[in-house]
Design a protein around this motif. Structure first.
Motif, mmCIF file in Angstrom:
data_model
loop_
_atom_site.group_PDB
_atom_site.id
_atom_site.type_symbol
_atom_site.label_atom_id
_atom_site.label_comp_id
_atom_site.label_asym_id
_atom_site.label_seq_id
_atom_site.Cartn_x
_atom_site.Cartn_y
_atom_site.Cartn_z
ATOM 1 N N SER A 190 -9.283 32.040 -43.498
ATOM 2 C CA SER A 190 -9.858 33.102 -44.332
ATOM 3 C C SER A 190 -9.057 34.355 -43.868
ATOM 4 N N LEU A 191 -8.972 34.442 -42.638
ATOM 5 C CA LEU A 191 -8.511 35.654 -42.176
ATOM 6 C C LEU A 191 -7.054 35.750 -42.873
ATOM 7 N N PHE A 192 -6.405 34.940 -42.627
ATOM 8 C CA PHE A 192 -5.019 34.646 -42.734
ATOM 9 C C PHE A 192 -4.790 35.093 -44.267
ATOM 10 N N CYS A 193 -5.769 34.527 -45.312
ATOM 11 C CA CYS A 193 -5.511 34.769 -46.637
ATOM 12 C C CYS A 193 -5.809 36.262 -46.951
ATOM 13 N N PHE A 194 -6.664 36.616 -46.389
ATOM 14 C CA PHE A 194 -7.035 38.205 -46.459
ATOM 15 C C PHE A 194 -5.813 39.072 -46.387
ATOM 16 N N SER A 195 -5.114 38.858 -45.101
ATOM 17 C CA SER A 195 -4.115 39.486 -44.556
ATOM 18 C C SER A 195 -2.908 39.282 -45.424
ATOM 19 N N MET A 196 -2.635 38.025 -45.952
ATOM 20 C CA MET A 196 -1.531 37.894 -46.983
ATOM 21 C C MET A 196 -1.850 38.579 -48.205
ATOM 22 N N LEU A 197 -3.101 38.516 -49.001
ATOM 23 C CA LEU A 197 -3.195 39.241 -50.003
ATOM 24 C C LEU A 197 -3.162 40.708 -49.783
ATOM 25 N N ALA A 353 6.473 25.487 -34.642
ATOM 26 C CA ALA A 353 5.244 25.900 -35.017
ATOM 27 C C ALA A 353 4.657 24.866 -35.508
ATOM 28 N N MET A 354 5.280 23.615 -35.644
ATOM 29 C CA MET A 354 4.562 22.674 -36.319
ATOM 30 C C MET A 354 3.651 21.761 -35.233
ATOM 31 N N GLU A 355 3.464 22.376 -34.282
ATOM 32 C CA GLU A 355 2.329 22.066 -33.203
ATOM 33 C C GLU A 355 0.887 22.256 -34.025
ATOM 34 N N GLY A 356 0.925 23.213 -34.708
ATOM 35 C CA GLY A 356 -0.403 23.625 -35.360
ATOM 36 C C GLY A 356 -0.751 22.327 -36.406
ATOM 37 N N PRO A 357 -2.049 22.365 -36.784
ATOM 38 C CA PRO A 357 -2.431 21.278 -37.746
ATOM 39 C C PRO A 357 -1.670 21.227 -39.063
ATOM 40 N N THR A 358 -1.511 20.304 -39.670
ATOM 41 C CA THR A 358 -0.751 20.346 -41.016
ATOM 42 C C THR A 358 -1.037 21.143 -41.962
ATOM 43 N N PRO A 359 -2.515 21.459 -42.330
ATOM 44 C CA PRO A 359 -2.624 22.460 -43.265
ATOM 45 C C PRO A 359 -2.049 23.698 -43.085
ATOM 46 N N VAL A 360 -2.198 24.153 -41.793
ATOM 47 C CA VAL A 360 -1.474 25.546 -41.300
ATOM 48 C C VAL A 360 -0.059 25.597 -41.686
ATOM 49 N N SER A 361 0.630 24.287 -41.315
ATOM 50 C CA SER A 361 2.023 24.368 -41.599
ATOM 51 C C SER A 361 2.127 24.199 -43.369
ATOM 52 N N ALA A 362 1.162 23.972 -43.873
ATOM 53 C CA ALA A 362 1.459 23.766 -45.453
ATOM 54 C C ALA A 362 1.047 25.113 -46.037
ATOM 55 N N LEU A 363 0.108 25.693 -45.595
ATOM 56 C CA LEU A 363 0.000 27.072 -45.987
ATOM 57 C C LEU A 363 0.821 28.297 -45.412
ATOM 58 N N VAL A 364 0.956 28.239 -44.373
ATOM 59 C CA VAL A 364 1.263 29.586 -43.394
ATOM 60 C C VAL A 364 2.706 29.172 -43.511
ATOM 61 N N HIS A 365 3.372 28.038 -43.031
ATOM 62 C CA HIS A 365 4.730 28.076 -42.679
ATOM 63 C C HIS A 365 5.618 27.609 -43.634
ATOM 64 N N SER A 366 5.113 27.252 -45.087
ATOM 65 C CA SER A 366 6.008 27.041 -46.062
ATOM 66 C C SER A 366 5.689 27.861 -47.111
ATOM 67 N N ALA A 367 4.493 28.279 -47.462
ATOM 68 C CA ALA A 367 4.384 28.946 -48.839
ATOM 69 C C ALA A 367 4.164 30.478 -48.595
ATOM 70 N N THR A 368 3.624 30.843 -47.509
ATOM 71 C CA THR A 368 3.107 32.325 -47.695
ATOM 72 C C THR A 368 3.896 33.122 -46.513
ATOM 73 N N MET A 369 3.285 32.915 -45.206
ATOM 74 C CA MET A 369 3.750 33.904 -44.252
ATOM 75 C C MET A 369 5.216 33.817 -44.262
ATOM 76 N N VAL A 370 5.886 32.961 -44.223
ATOM 77 C CA VAL A 370 7.266 32.937 -44.451
ATOM 78 C C VAL A 370 7.781 33.409 -45.481
ATOM 79 N N ALA A 371 7.178 33.319 -46.492
ATOM 80 C CA ALA A 371 7.550 33.778 -47.838
ATOM 81 C C ALA A 371 7.463 35.406 -47.797
ATOM 82 N N ALA A 372 6.587 35.965 -46.952
ATOM 83 C CA ALA A 372 6.198 37.426 -46.832
ATOM 84 C C ALA A 372 7.556 38.084 -46.811
#
Lengths: 811, 112, 549
Positions: A190-197, A353-372
Motif C-alpha cells: 500500500s505504501l508503495f502504491c501511494f508513493s507511485m501515485l 531484485a528478484m529475491e523478493g516475492p514474485t508479486p513484488v517483481s510483478a508490480l514494482v520491478h516490471s510495471a511501476t517503479m522501473v517505469a517511473a
C-alpha cells in the motif's frame, strides 16, 4: 462532476493506499492479527483501497473524456480551474515545407497548488499537481495492475498467514521458523502504491524527487521482505544504493534546472496564470521555437501586450547561463532514470531484485517503479535538449542489446524476465531519445500489462514446478493450461507479434511506433559529420533487439511448458493456481491483447488518449560544437542559426507509408525470426543449443556472467576505495603520533581553564544570574500576603502614587 | 473649597459631595475588617458615582447634550449595585459558614 | 416627531436591524431561561444542564459565525452596542470556550445534584453573556454594565465546590476586590461623562478631538484622573501587575473550569474592551496630532503595566508548589504580554497607519485563539487531577506522569512547550505574531520603546522557560512520589492518607475518563495542527481586525 473535481478525485485516489497503509500499520493495536481469517483482513483492506483508487481513476478519466475541453468550453466553463492548453506552453511546431502532418488537436492539462510549504519573493516550495491524459492513463494503469497484483498476492502469500513460517532457503543446515508477515507485506504494497501515485500526480520536480525516493524506499522494503535471507538483504541494499548513485546525478540536474529556470514547477498553477513570476518550466519555453536554434520567434500577440514584455520571457531561461547548462540539467535527470529504470551501467540491481516475492517483481520491478524513470523523462521531455536526447538514445540502445544477450543464457525464469524488463526499458529509453514520445509512453503502458502478466505467470509456474530454473521444468502445458496459455499471450505481446498491417497484440503496436521513429531518425534531416553512423546503429540495435527478444522469450516458454519434464518429481505435482491467482492474469492478458486497439467504430483508444498529452514541440536541433559554449542568441543579432549537426524530429501522429511499410515488415519479420529460431532450438530440436554454445564459448561466458560487470565494478570502484582506506590508515598512524603530543598539551590547558576560568567566572556568573532570578521569583511571593486589605491597599497605593506623579508632571 | 458653603447650589457642590463620598467609601473599603463594612464602602463608592452621573446629566446645571443619559445610567447603576451587594452578601454568608467569622483578616490561607 | 412615531420607529429598527445582529446573545438568554425553566419539570430535569449548555454554546457559536467575514460596523440598540467582524470573532471565541467548558464540566462533574448543575450553567451563561456584551460596547453605560454582568456571576462561580474552606475565602477576596475596582471604574466613567457631556463613545471621541486643544490645566488633570481610573477597572479584569492580587488566590481556590473561563473569556473580553476604547480615537480622517499627548500617556501607562505584569508573572511562578497557582501566574504573564500590542495600536493611530493597526490587533486575536487551546488542555488536566485530589501539589500530581498516562503526559508536555512558545508548536505562532507587531511598530515609527518591549518579551520568554521546563522535567524524569492507583471512575474519590515508607502520603486518584483524555489529546495535537494551519486563522483575525477601522 466537472474538471474542478479532477484534482480532488486523483488526490483521494492517491491517499487511499496511504490510508490503507496506516490502518495496517496500527492494525495490531486494535486487534488485527496475522493468523486465521483475520489475517486475510489485511489483504481485503489493501485490495479494496486500491480498487477504490482504480474506480476513482476511471471516474476521473471518464470525466476528462466526457467533458473534452474545446476552445469554447475552456473559455466559458464555470470551472474554477483554468484548463491550459499544452500549446499555450510552447510554440506550435514550425514545419515549413515538411510533409509530415501536424495534428491540430491541442493537448490540455490542469495544474495547481495544494499546499505552500515555504514562500519568499523569489522562491516557492510546496505540493502541486499536474493532470493531463498521461497522468490519467498512468493512474488507471497503475491502480488496475496494482489491484490485480493485490488479488494475486493475497493468494500467493498465503503461507505467511501462520504463526510458524518455515524458511529453509536460508541455509542448508537448518530451517528457520518465524511468525508470518502477511499483514506487513500488504502494508508495504500500500505504501508503495501511494508513493507511485504521488509521483505520477506531482506537479513539480522537487515533489517528484520526494516520491521518487519514497518509491525507492518501498522497493527496499519489498525486495528485502525475507529479512532473514542474506541474499535478499544484499539485493535490497544493492537496489537502494545503486538508485542513490543515480539520484546523485538527479539532484545535480534538479539544481541546474532550478538555476536555469528559477522554478521547479512543471507548469504555471491555474490560480496564478497572470503572474509572470510564477511561470512553470514549460511556460517559460513559450516564445521560442526551441532553445537550440537560438532564434526567437516574434511573439504572436501585439507588441504592447503585457505578456510579451513580461520579465518571465526575458529573464528566464536565464540569459546569463549558457546553453550547455541545460544539457547538464537534462543529463542529470537522466542519471536518475538510469538508476531507477536500470539502464547501463546501473542495471545491476534489477536482476538481483528478484529475491523478493514474485508479486513484488510483478508490480514494482516490471510495471511501476522501473517505469517511473521513463515516466519522468516523458514528463520533462520538452526541456531536454537534443544533445541530451542523443546520449539518452545511445544508453538505451546499449542497455537493450546488453540485457537481451544476458537473457539468452539465463536459466532462472525470473532472471530472464528481469533481463527482459531491462531490455524493454532500453526500448523505451531509445524511444525517448529518438523523439518518439508517444511510442515510449505507449510501450510503457503495454509493457506494464504484459510484463506483470508474465511475472504472475512465472510465480504460478514456480509454485507449480517447485523450482525457479527453466532447465528443470518442462511439459507443464498439460498440467497448468491456464498458466501456460496466459503466459503464451504475454510472450506474444512481448515479442510484438501480429499480422502486418492488420491486427496484432498490444506489443506489436507499441514496438512499431518506436521502430518507426528510430527508422526515420536519419532520413528526414540527415546527420552530418562524425555522427552520421548513429541513426544506423540505433536502428540496427532496435531491430537486433527484436530478434533477440523473440528468441529468449520463446526459449523460456518452450523450455518451461513444452517437451518432457527434466525433473519428474517436482513437476508431478504441478497444477493450476487458484482462481484468485489466474483471474488477475486473465485480466492482464485481456489488456495485453486489446490495449493497442481502439474502441470499435471510433478512434478512441489508448493511443488517442496519449496523443492529447503529447508535447507539442519542434525539432530539437543541435548546433555545431562552437556554439555549445555560447549564449542564447536573440533574433536581432546578425548571427543566424548555423547548419545543424543533427536533428531529432518531433514525432508525427502518423508516419508516412514509405516509413511504416518497411518498418512493420522488418519488425514482424525480426520477431518471427527469433521465434522460429527458438522453436528450432527447443521444440523441434533441429538446432542444438549446446553445440551453439560450444562454438562461441567466449560470447557465451560473457553473456552468462553478465559481462563480468560485477567484477568490473568491484575492481573499478570497490577495490580502489579499500586500497585508499588502507593507505589512509597508514597515514593516520603518523598523524596520530603528533596529534597525541598536541592533545596532551591542549588537555593540560583545558584542565587549567576549566578549573580557573570556567568554574569561577562563567559558571559563577551564570549561577549568580540564575540564582538572582530564582531569588527574585521567590521573594515576589511575599507580595501575595493573603490578606484582602493588603491587596486593596496596594491598589489604592498604586493609584495614588500615579496620580501624584501625574500632578507633578502636569504642573 | 470652603467658600462653596456660602454660595447657591451649583454643579460644583454636587461634585464635591460625591468626591467626599467616594473618598469615604474608599477608605471604608480598605480599613474595615468587617465584611459588611467593606460592602458598605462599596455601596458608598457606587452611589458617589451615581451622584456624579446625575449631576452631570442634569439639564438644570449646564447645557447638556446627552439627554437623559445621566439619569438613565444612574438607574442602571442602582440595579447593578443592588445585585452586586446581594451576591457579595451571599458570598459573605458562605464565608461565615466556613470560618465562623466575617473578619476578612481571618481568611489568609491562600498566600504566596 | 411625537412619541408614538418615535416608539414605532424604534421598534422597527430593533426588529429589522438590531435583533438579527444580536442572535448569539438572544440564544444565550433563551438558553439561560430555558435551563432554569427546565428545572421545574420532572423528566426534563434529568437531562444534564451541562449538555444543554454545550448545545446552547454551539448554537451561539454557529450564529456568531455568520458575521465573521463581512460584517460592517453597525451600531445597534440606538448606539449602545456595535457589531462588526471583531465582535463576531470574539463571540465565536467565547462560544468555543463555553462549549469546551461545558464539555469539561460534564466530563468532570464537580457537583453532585442536578439543581446545582443548573445553577452553574445559568451562572456561566450569564457570565458569557456579559463577555459578549463587553466586546461590543459603544457606550459608557455598557462598559460598566457588561463588566459587572461578566464579573458578578464569576464571583459566584468561584465558589463552586462548597466543601472547602478555601473557596469561600477566594470568592470573598475576588468579590470584594472586584467590587472595589468596579467602583473606581464607575467613578472614572462618571468623570468622563461629565467632562465631555456625552456617554456615547464615538461622540465622545469627536468631542475630545474638538475640545482637547483648548482644555485648561485642571480639565486635563481631571481627564487623566478619569482615564487612570478606567484603566484601573479594566486592568483588574486583565490582572495587570498592581491589580493582580486576586488572581493567584482565586485560581487556587476555584475549580479548573472556572479558571479556564476567567483566563480566556474574562481576560479576552477585557482586552477587547481596551481595543474598543482605543479604536474610536483612531479616526484617520482628522489630523491625529491632536490626540498625540493622550496616546502618549496611554502608551506609557500600558507599557509600564505590561512590562511589570509580564516580568512579575514569570518570576513569581518560580517558587510555586501548587499547580493551579502556577497556572495563575502564567496567566498573568500571558496577559501582560497581550497588553503590548495595544501600545503598537496606539502608535499606529499616531502615524495613521491602518496596516500597522490591523496587524497589532490581529496579533492579539490570534494569540487569544491559540491560547484558548493551550489553556484548555492545561485546565482539563488540572480539573481531572488536582480537583479530585483536593491537592494541587505539583510533585504529587505530575511526577511520573509519563509512565502512568503516557498519552496525557505527551499532550501536556506539548502544551507546556506551546505555552513557552517553541516552534514548531502553535505557541510560537502566537508569540511571533506579537513580536512581529512590535517590530513593525518599531520599523514604522522608530520609537525606541518597542525595542525595549521586544527585549522584555524575549527575556521573559527565557524566564518562563524556568518554570515550564521544571514542570516538564517533573513529568518526564521524576519518578512518582505517590503510590499510583488509577481508578477510572466518574465520581471524585475522597483522598486517603497512609504512610508508606519513604513515599509521601497521598494516594493518587485520577479521573481520566476517555472523554477527558480525548480532550487533552485534542489540545495537545492542536499545538501541532494550529502551527501547520495558522494561516487560515490569521486570515480570519485580519478580517476581524480590519473591520474595526
Amino acid at each position: 462532476m466537472n474538471f474542478d473535481s479532477l484534482p480532488h478525485l486523483l488526490t483521494l485516489a492517491t491517499l487511499l493506499p496511504l490510508g490503507s497503509y496506516l490502518v495496517l500499520l496500527f492494525g495490531p493495536k486494535f486487534g488485527l492479527h496475522e493468523k486465521g481469517r483475520q489475517g486475510k483482513f489485511s489483504a481485503t483492506v489493501a485490495t479494496m483501497a486500491i480498487f477504490l483508487s482504480f474506480a476513482l481513476s476511471l471516474l476521473a478519466l471518464g470525466i476528462w473524456v466526457w467533458e473534452t475541453p474545446n476552445s469554447e468550453n475552456a473559455a466559458s466553463s464555470e470551472t474554477a480551474l483554468v484548463i491550459q492548453t499544452v500549446s499555450d506552453s510552447y510554440q506550435q511546431p514550425f514545419h515549413a515545407g515538411n510533409s509530415k502532418e501536424v495534428d491540430s488537436q491541442p493537448g490540455y492539462f490542469l495544474s495547481g497548488r495544494y499546499y505552500t510549504l515555504f514562500q519568499t519573493k523569489h522562491l516557492w516550495l510546496g505540493l502541486e499537481y499536474y493532470i493531463d491524459t498521461l497522468t490519467l492513463c498512468m493512474f488507471c494503469m497503475i491502480t488496475l495492475i496494482a489491484g490485480c497484483i493485490h488479488l494475486y498476492a493475497s493468494s500467493y502469500m498465503e503461507d505467511e498467514l501462520t504463526d510458524n513460517y518455515v524458511d529453509d532457503s536460508i541455509s542448508p543446515f537448518y530451517r528457520l521458523t518465524r511468525p508470518g508477515r502477511y499483514r506487513r507485506f500488504f502494508q508495504y504494497l500500500s505504501l508503495f502504491c501511494f508513493s507511485m501515485l504521488g509521483l505520477i500526480l506531482s506537479g513539480n520536480l522537487l515533489q517528484s524527487f520526494i516520491f521518487w525516493e519514497l518509491v525507492g524506499l518501498c522497493s527496499y522494503f519489498l525486495i528485502g521482505f525475507y529479512i532473514e535471507r542474506k541474499k535478499a538483504n544484499q539485493a535490497a541494499s544493492k537496489a537502494f544504493l545503486v538508485n542513490r548513485v543515480g539520484d546523485f546525478g538527479m539532484l545535480v540536474g534538479l539544481a541546474v534546472l532550478f538555476a536555469y529556470f528559477g522554478t521547479l514547477s512543471f507548469a504555471t498553477p491555474s490560480e496564478q496564470l497572470s503572474n509572470p513570476q510564477t511561470a512553470g518550466i514549460f511556460n517559460q519555453l513559450k516564445g521560442r521555437i526551441n532553445p537550440s536554434t537560438l532564434v526567437e520567434e516574434p511573439p504572436t500577440q501585439l507588441p504592447n501586450d503585457a505578456e510579451a514584455a513580461s520579465p518571465a520571457l526575458i529573464s528566464y531561461p536565464s540569459p546569463s547561463l549558457p546553453y550547455w547548462v541545460l544539457i547538464v540539467g537534462g543529463l542529470g535527470l537522466f542519471c536518475g532514470c538510469i538508476g531507477k529504470s536500470a539502464q547501463f551501467p546501473l542495471h545491476i540491481w534489477l536482476a538481483d531484485a528478484m529475491e523478493g516475492p514474485t508479486p513484488v517483481s510483478a508490480l514494482v520491478h516490471s510495471a511501476t517503479m522501473v517505469a517511473a524513470g521513463v515516466y519522468l523523462l516523458g514528463r520533462v521531455f520538452p526541456i531536454l535538449p537534443s544533445e541530451a536526447l542523443l546520449i539518452i538514445a545511445l544508453v538505451g540502445a546499449v542497455t537493450l542489446l546488453l540485457s537481451a544477450t544476458m537473457a539468452l543464457v539465463a536459466t532462472d525464469i525470473k532472471r530472464i524476465l528481469a533481463f527482459s524488463t531491462i531490455s524493454q526499458l532500453g526500448y523505451m529509453i531509445v524511444a525517448i531519445g529518438s523523439g518518439a514520445w508517444l511510442g515510449a509512453m505507449f510501450h510503457l503502458i503495454t509493457h506494464a500489462f504484459f510484463k506483470s502478466l508474465l511475472f504472475m505467470g512465472a510465480g504460478a509456474t514456480i509454485h507449480a514446478a517447485g523450482t525457479n530454473h527453466i532447465t528443470e521444468m518442462g511439459g507443464l502445458r498439460k498440467k497448468c493450461p491456464y498458466t501456460a496459455y496466459s503466459m503464451l499471450i504475454g510472450c506474444l505481446a512481448l515479442c510484438g507479434v501480429g499480422i502486418p498491417f492488420l491486427i496484432g497484440f498490444s506489443g506489436y503496436y507499441s514496438k512499431d511506433k518506436i521502430l518507426e521513429q528510430v527508422y526515420t531518425l536519419g532520413i528526414a534531416s540527415p546527420w552530418t559529420g562524425l555522427l552520421s553512423w548513429i541513426p544506423g546503429l540505433l536502428w540496427a540495435a532496435a531491430l537486433g533487439g527484436t530478434v533477440l527478444t523473440g528468441f529468449y522469450t520463446f526459449r523460456m516458454w518452450l523450455l518451461a511448458f513444452t517437451g518432457q519434464p527434466k525433473d519428474h518429481k517436482t513437476c508431478a505435482k504441478a497444477h493450476d493456481p487458484s482462481p484468485m491467482m489466474y483471474g488477475p492474469m486473465f485480466i492482464c492478458a485481456f489488456f495485453a491483447i486489446t490495449l493497442g486497439w481502439s474502441l470499435p467504430f471510433s478512434s478512441f483508444g489508448l493511443t488517442s488518449l496519449l496523443k492529447e498529452a503529447a508535447p507539442v514541440n519542434a525539432a530539437h536541433t543541435a548546433l555545431s560544437s562552437s556554439t555549445l559554449t555560447g549564449e542564447v542568441v536573440l533574433r536581432s543579432s546578425p548571427e543566424v542559426a548555423k547548419e545543424p549537426l543533427f536533428t531529432i524530429e518531433s514525432e508525427p501522429h502518423h508516419h508516412l507509408p514509405s516509413v511504416t511499410q518497411p518498418v512493420i515488415l522488418l519488425a514482424t519479420g525480426g520477431s518471427l525470426l527469433g521465434i522460429l529460431l527458438a522453436f528450432g532450438c527447443y521444440y523441434t530440436y533441429h538446432l542444438k543449443p549446446s553445440e551453439i554454445t560450444q562454438s562461441i564459448p567466449f560470447l557465451y561466458a560473457l553473456f552468462k556472467e553478465q559481462y563480468y560487470l560485477e567484477s568490473i565494478f568491484r575492481i573499478l570502484f570497490v577495490t580502489p576505495i579499500l586500497i585508499l582506506g588502507t593507505f589512509a590508515k597508514f597515514v593516520d598512524r603518523f598523524i596520530d603520533f603528533f596529534l597525541e603530543k598536541i592533545i596532551s598539551i591542549y588537555r593540560a590547558f583545558a584542565n587549567w581553564w576549566e578549573l580557573f576560568i570556567d568554574r569561577l567566572f562563567v559558571d559563577g556568573l551564570l549561577g549568580l544570574l540564575a540564582k538572582g532570578f530564582l531569588e527574585t521569583g521567590y521573594s515576589l511571593r511575599y507580595f501575595q500576603t493573603g490578606s484582602l486589605r493588603t491587596y486593596l491597599l496596594f491598589l489604592l497605593g498604586t493609584v495614588t502614587t500615579v496620580l501624584l506623579i501625574l500632578q507633578i508632571l502636569l504642573t | 473649597m470652603f467658600d462653596l458653603l456660602s454660595q447657591p447650589v451649583t454643579l460644583t457642590h454636587y461634585l464635591c459631595i460625591s468626591a467626599f463620598l467616594f473618598t469615604v467609601g474608599l477608605l471604608c473599603m480598605i480599613t474595615k475588617r468587617n465584611a459588611i463594612g467593606v460592602l458598605i464602602g462599596i455601596e458608598l463608592v457606587l452611589n458617589s458615582a451615581n451622584l456624579n452621573f446625575i449631576a452631570f446629566g442634569s439639564p438644570y446645571f449646564q447645557q447638556s447634550t446627552s439627554g437623559i443619559d445621566g439619569q438613565l445610567i444612574a438607574l442602571f447603576v442602582i440595579v447593578l449595585a443592588a445585585s452586586e451587594a446581594a451576591v457579595a452578601l451571599a458570598i459573605t454568608f458562605h464565608f461565615y459558614q466556613k470560618y465562623q467569622t466575617i473578619d476578612v483578616d481571618q481568611g489568609q490561607d491562600l498566600k504566596g | 416627531m411625537n412619541l408614538f412615531t418615535t416608539i414605532l420607529r424604534f421598534l422597527q429598527t430593533t426588529k429589522e436591524i438590531d435583533l438579527p445582529l444580536f442572535y448569539p446573545e438572544v440564544c444565550l438568554v433563551v438558553g439561560l431561561v430555558g435551563i432554569l425553566f427546565f428545572q421545574l419539570f420532572r423528566y426534563v430535569k434529568e437531562i444534564s444542564p451541562f449538555l444543554l449548555m454545550a448545545g446552547v454554546f454551539f448554537i451561539a457559536g454557529l450564529f456568531s459565525c455568520f458575521g465573521l467575514e463581512t460584517q460592517h460596523r453597525t451600531e445597534i440598540f440606538s448606539g449602545l452596542l456595535v457589531v462588526d467582524s471583531f465582535t463576531c470573532f470574539f463571540r465565536f471565541l467565547f462560544s468555543l470556550t463555553g462549549f469546551f467548558l461545558s464539555l469539561l464540566l460534564y466530563l468532570n462533574n464537580p457537583v453532585s445534584s442536578k439543581s446545582a448543575e443548573a445553577d452553574i450553567a445559568v451562572l456561566l451563561l450569564g457570565a458569557t453573556l456579559g463577555t459578549f456584551l463587553m466586546v461590543s460596547t459603544n457606550h459608557l453605560l455598557m462598559i460598566f454594565l457588561s463588566i459587572e454582568m461578566a464579573s458578578i456571576p464569576s464571583y459566584l462561580l468561584v465558589s463552586l465546590r462548597r466543601s472547602q474552606k478555601r473557596t469561600s475565602e477566594g470568592s470573598l477576596k475576588y468579590a470584594v476586590y472586584g467590587a472595589v475596582a468596579s467602583g473606581i471604574l464607575l467613578y472614572g466613567l462618571s468623570l468622563l461623562f461629565g467632562l465631555f457631556k456625552t456617554a456615547h463613545l464615538p461622540t465622545m471621541a469627536n468631542e475630545i478631538i474638538r475640545l482637547f486643544p483648548a482644555m485648561e490645566q485642571a480639565e486635563i488633570m481631571l481627564f487623566s484622573i478619569a482615564g487612570l481610573m478606567v484603566i484601573v477597572g479594566l486592568a483588574f479584569k486583565v490582572s495587570a501587575f498592581p491589580f493582580h492580587f486576586w488572581c493567584p488566590d482565586v485560581f487556587e481556590s476555584a475549580s479548573s473550569e472556572v479558571n479556564l473561563f476567567l483566563s480566556i473569556s474574562s481576560k479576552g473580553a477585557a482586552l477587547a474592551l481596551f481595543i474598543r476604547l482605543i479604536a474610536p480615537f483612531g479616526i484617520f480622517e482628522t489630523s491625529p496630532e491632536i490626540l498625540n499627548q493622550i496616546r502618549y500617556f496611554l502608551s506609557v501607562v500600558l507599557a509600564v503595566l505590561g512590562v511589570l505584569t509580564v516580568t512579575f508573572g514569570n518570576l513569581a511562578a518560580y517558587g510555586q508548589t501548587s499547580l493551579k497557582r502556577l497556572m495563575a501566574y502564567s496567566t498573568i504573564a500571558h496577559a501582560g504580554l497581550l497588553l503590548l500590542p495595544l501600545i503598537v495600536l496606539l502608535t499606529a493611530l499616531d502615524i495613521s497607519s491602518k496596516e500597522l493597526a490591523v496587524g497589532a490587533v490581529s496579533s492579539l486575536l490570534i494569540y487569544l485563539g491559540i491560547y484558548l487551546f493551550l489553556n484548555l488542555g492545561m485546565f482539563a488536566f488540572t480539573a481531572a487531577v488536582c480537583d479530585n485530589n483536593e491537592s494541587a501539589n505539583i510533585h504529587d500530581n505530575l511526577s511520573g506522569l509519563i509512565y502512568r498516562q503516557p498519552t496525557i503526559a505527551i499532550s501536556i508536555v506539548l502544551i507546556l512547550f506551546g505555552l513557552i512558545g517553541i516552534p514548531p508548536l502553535s505557541g510560537f505562532v502566537a508569540k511571533f505574531a506579537i513580536f512581529a507587531a512590535l517590530t513593525s511598530g518599531y520599523l514604522a515609527s522608530g520609537n525606541i520603546l518597542f525595542l525595549f518591549l521586544l527585549l522584555v518579551g524575549g527575556i521573559n520568554t527565557v524566564i518562563s522557560l524556568g518554570y515550564y521546563l521544571y514542570l516538564i522535567k517533573i513529568i518526564v524524569w521524576t519518578p512518582s512520589t505517590t503510590r499510583p492507583t488509577v481508578t477510572h471512575t466518574l465520581t471524585p474519590a475522597t483522598p486517603q492518607t497512609e504512610t508508606i515508607g519513604t513515599y509521601s502520603t497521598q494516594q493518587y486518584h485520577s479521573n481520566f475518563s476517555r472523554g477527558l483524555t480525548a480532550l487533552v489529546t485534542l489540545c495537545g495535537s492542536s499545538t501541532l495542527i494550529l502551527f501547520l494551519f495558522w494561516d487560515t486563522i490569521y486570515t480570519v483575525c485580519l478580517r476581524a481586525a480590519h473591520s474595526l477601522f
